[in-house]
Enzyme design. Structure first.
Site, short mmCIF file in Angstrom:
data_model
loop_
_atom_site.label_atom_id
_atom_site.label_comp_id
_atom_site.label_asym_id
_atom_site.label_seq_id
_atom_site.Cartn_x
_atom_site.Cartn_y
_atom_site.Cartn_z
N GLY A 1 0.84 -1.20 0.00
CA GLY A 1 0.00 0.00 0.00
C GLY A 1 0.87 1.24 0.00
O GLY A 1 1.98 1.22 0.56
N TRP B 1 -1.36 7.31 4.32
CA TRP B 1 -0.86 6.68 5.55
C TRP B 1 0.24 5.68 5.22
O TRP B 1 1.24 5.59 5.93
CB TRP B 1 -2.05 6.05 6.28
CG TRP B 1 -1.87 5.43 7.65
CD1 TRP B 1 -2.69 4.48 8.18
CD2 TRP B 1 -0.87 5.69 8.65
NE1 TRP B 1 -2.27 4.13 9.44
CE2 TRP B 1 -1.15 4.86 9.76
CE3 TRP B 1 0.24 6.54 8.72
CZ2 TRP B 1 -0.37 4.83 10.92
CZ3 TRP B 1 1.03 6.52 9.90
CH2 TRP B 1 0.71 5.68 10.95
N GLY B 2 0.10 4.95 4.12
CA GLY B 2 1.13 4.00 3.71
C GLY B 2 2.46 4.69 3.45
O GLY B 2 3.53 4.19 3.83
N PHE C 1 0.25 0.64 -6.21
CA PHE C 1 -0.72 0.40 -7.27
C PHE C 1 -0.38 1.40 -8.38
O PHE C 1 -0.50 2.61 -8.19
CB PHE C 1 -2.14 0.62 -6.73
CG PHE C 1 -3.21 0.35 -7.73
CD1 PHE C 1 -3.64 -0.95 -7.98
CD2 PHE C 1 -3.79 1.38 -8.45
CE1 PHE C 1 -4.63 -1.22 -8.91
CE2 PHE C 1 -4.78 1.13 -9.38
CZ PHE C 1 -5.20 -0.18 -9.62
N LYS D 1 -14.84 3.77 16.63
CA LYS D 1 -14.70 5.22 16.90
C LYS D 1 -15.39 6.06 15.84
O LYS D 1 -15.84 7.17 16.12
CB LYS D 1 -13.22 5.60 16.98
CG LYS D 1 -12.52 5.29 15.66
CD LYS D 1 -11.35 6.13 15.33
CE LYS D 1 -11.10 5.98 13.83
NZ LYS D 1 -9.82 6.49 13.38
N ARG E 1 -13.46 13.48 8.96
CA ARG E 1 -14.56 13.69 8.03
C ARG E 1 -15.89 13.18 8.54
O ARG E 1 -16.95 13.72 8.21
CB ARG E 1 -14.24 13.10 6.66
CG ARG E 1 -13.81 11.67 6.64
CD ARG E 1 -13.51 11.28 5.18
NE ARG E 1 -13.20 9.88 5.05
CZ ARG E 1 -11.98 9.39 4.87
NH1 ARG E 1 -10.94 10.20 4.83
NH2 ARG E 1 -11.78 8.09 4.73
N GLN F 1 -16.93 6.37 6.54
CA GLN F 1 -16.92 5.05 7.14
C GLN F 1 -17.93 4.92 8.29
O GLN F 1 -18.54 3.87 8.49
CB GLN F 1 -15.52 4.75 7.66
CG GLN F 1 -15.10 3.34 7.38
CD GLN F 1 -13.61 3.25 7.19
OE1 GLN F 1 -12.84 3.82 7.95
NE2 GLN F 1 -13.19 2.54 6.18
#
Lengths: 381, 381
Positions: free
Chosen positions: B38, B42-43, B69, B234, B298, B329
């Site tokens: 990845g 963050w990766g 990718f 969370k 977000r 999410q």
């Protein structure tokens, strides 16, 4: 001494009409009489909460007596007179009706003499004097609760307000702490609180009953010291959080500092009192009060200004300018905590608490709050 | 397939000059090779953290391989080529040097084949496909860690990413979660994280060593499920906190909602996995990540807009407008959690989680988030 009595005779239980006394005679003797010692912003909100419940609950006398430190208002009227006439504490909680069953009493001895339940909610520096005054003046089996945040931390350990009350008056004393911004509760926004009790769960449940409303959710835990220490130590963490805000370090860092702060609160409480429970810090008095205090609150605000000024203006200076005479509890608590840590050889175990004090006295720059690794072991993290 | 190899031969261990191979022969065989699967925001930050450590620590190969990718940039260049030439992920973490020892590889099978340690950090919806592709392609004794927040919660319980990796690839998998806003860590602001491990503490310590820097403090706890569930649940609490912000209820109420949310996170995690520890929720993955997510993030932001619009515009609508293609999410997790709660008959035990979903689908108004007492028992509070 108590001129308000005449004006509010219908609220004075000693004036209860005969037929009512007779019809309730059996019940009355079992009903608890509540007195609130203190009438500032939080004390007035407590009076409102309690007074709404004593009207509904059969186990309490309707009337709630509130000791008011008498003041003469600019209008020339006495504060107690105005409270008893308008049901409003026009000085410390203007615009909010306390309830007609709240009776303001300027005479502290008179206010407590018949009480079965005493709610202490004064500035903490007054408590020593108040306790001395009340020795021998309260019922022997009276139950007390302290809403007073911020007690003195001395070298030999913290001198807790609930303990002061217990020892000086020879009575049992619970505590009530939590994320309680008085003005938000006054306008009935959802809030929570934690009652800490020592042994008697029934008494704790009675306090919970007395304070709980649909917008004020109270729960009880058997941990007086843990609950009370949360209320004090959070102010030191709020200083740290304010420094992070002033340094514009972002939410990650602020969350990390708050978490480390919560951890040090827990660790110090447990070192000082082995009876303290971890779970207390998940209660309103722990994590929730910490969040409220680190989001808003005057400790955070002044510490932010301190950091923005690069530590060049002292806390005393900023406090005088920004707080209009209110005192910054976090800085003095940080000093007292530092003395305890230093005295017991625990400084290295509490890098955040120690660093807050060292920054406050100018020995370290504000940015040190996020630079543990350079000068302190992260022993607790 | 891997054109970048030629351009970075000095970083490709298969190209190590002979004299170096010989002099390090004994050590090399014991050194761990790290591959990051990845290369998003963050990766890329994880690559930077890890690459700074592999250069310092003798137990790791200097080179960190990062599966990317492949994309063709507007300039016509391949993303891997640009990363390998500039040491920057110009698309997902512009302006930050990852380290010269980070090697971008567009071929996932090649990227993982020699690795002893695999770091998974992709969007979670890709993981099922990635695992299927990697079956039989990784070393049998490879160790994995998942940085992926948000797994699928199915009726029979949550399908955790670490479990997916473990089961599909037949390998051990730890997790790393915490209050980690990638861009803040990228610019080296103090932050923390928690490694969750199953049994092998030594492996956990190795991951801690690999990630820890002076500004990124990592600690390990033996609780994979607890740590991973914190990372998902969370987001549901962040929706609740955002609603409170939109309703302008103040800090007291927000702190109360966050605390109740933390309590439900803990209670649900423990009901789903009896191995989950209370103490995990005091770690960075618990209280600190919750604070960060409820202050910024977000989920909070869109929920605030939802409440400000009185629930009249849907989350889908606001998400499309506000997030430029990123997904919310919290709303989907709230739905999945609701299904689990409903399936198991636990709805009444989790008034906050249930209410968030009911608000999100328009069955309740946003203000219900602070009106438990009217429609739900406060059973957990």
């Amino acid at each position: 001494m108590a001129p308000a009595f005449e004006e509010n005779s219908s609220l004075d239980p000693s004036q209860t009409p005969l037929h009512q006394s007779l019809s309730n005679a059996g019940a009355v003797s079992a009903k608890s009489k509540v007195t609130i010692v203190g009438s500032g912003n939080w004390g007035s909100v407590a009076a409102k909460l309690i007074a709404s419940n004593t009207l509904k609950l059969h186990s309490f006398h309707d009337q709630v007596r509130m000791w008011v430190f008498e003041e003469t208002l600019p209008s020339g009227e006495k504060l107690t007179d105005v409270i008893n006439r308008t049901n409003e504490n026009v000085k410390y909680l203007p615009g909010i009706k306390l309830g007609k069953n709240v009776f303001a009493d300027p005479d502290i001895e008179n206010a407590v003499k018949d009480a079965n339940m005493l709610v202490f909610v004064t500035p903490h520096q007054f408590m020593d004097g108040i306790c001395k005054k009340l020795v021998g003046k309260v019922n022997k089996d009276v139950e007390a609760i302290s809403l007073i945040k911020g007690m003195e931390v001395k070298k030999e350990g913290p001198c807790m307000i609930s303990n002061l009350i217990s020892e000086q008056l020879g009575i049992n004393c619970c505590v009530l702490m939590g994320a309680n911004i008085a003005n938000e509760i006054a306008v009935e926004k959802l809030s929570e609180a934690t009652v800490g009790y020592r042994e008697n769960k029934e008494i704790a449940e009675k306090w919970v009953q007395l304070f709980t409303t649909p917008y004020f959710i109270v729960s009880a835990v058997q941990d007086v010291e843990g609950v009370e220490l949360c209320g004090t130590l959070k102010n030191v963490v709020a200083i740290a959080a304010g420094l992070v805000d002033g340094l514009e370090m972002g939410n990650n860092t602020k969350a990390a500092i708050m978490r480390i702060g919560l951890r040090e609160m827990k660790a110090l409480s447990k070192l000082l009192f082995s009876s303290v429970n971890d779970s207390t810090f998940f209660e309103s008095c722990g994590v929730a009060d910490l969040i409220t205090t680190c989001l808003g609150g005057r400790n955070r605000k002044v510490a932010e200004a301190f950091a923005k000024n690069g530590g060049k203006r002292t806390f005393d200076d900023l406090e005088a300018e920004m707080l209009q005479g209110q005192k910054l509890q976090g800085v003095s608590t940080a000093k007292e905590v530092y003395e305890v840590l230093s005295h017991r050889g625990w400084l290295e175990l509490f890098p955040l608490f120690a660093t807050v004090h060292e920054i406050a006295i100018g020995h370290l720059p504000p940015s040190s709050i996020v630079k543990y690794s350079e000068h302190k072991p992260m022993s607790l993290v």
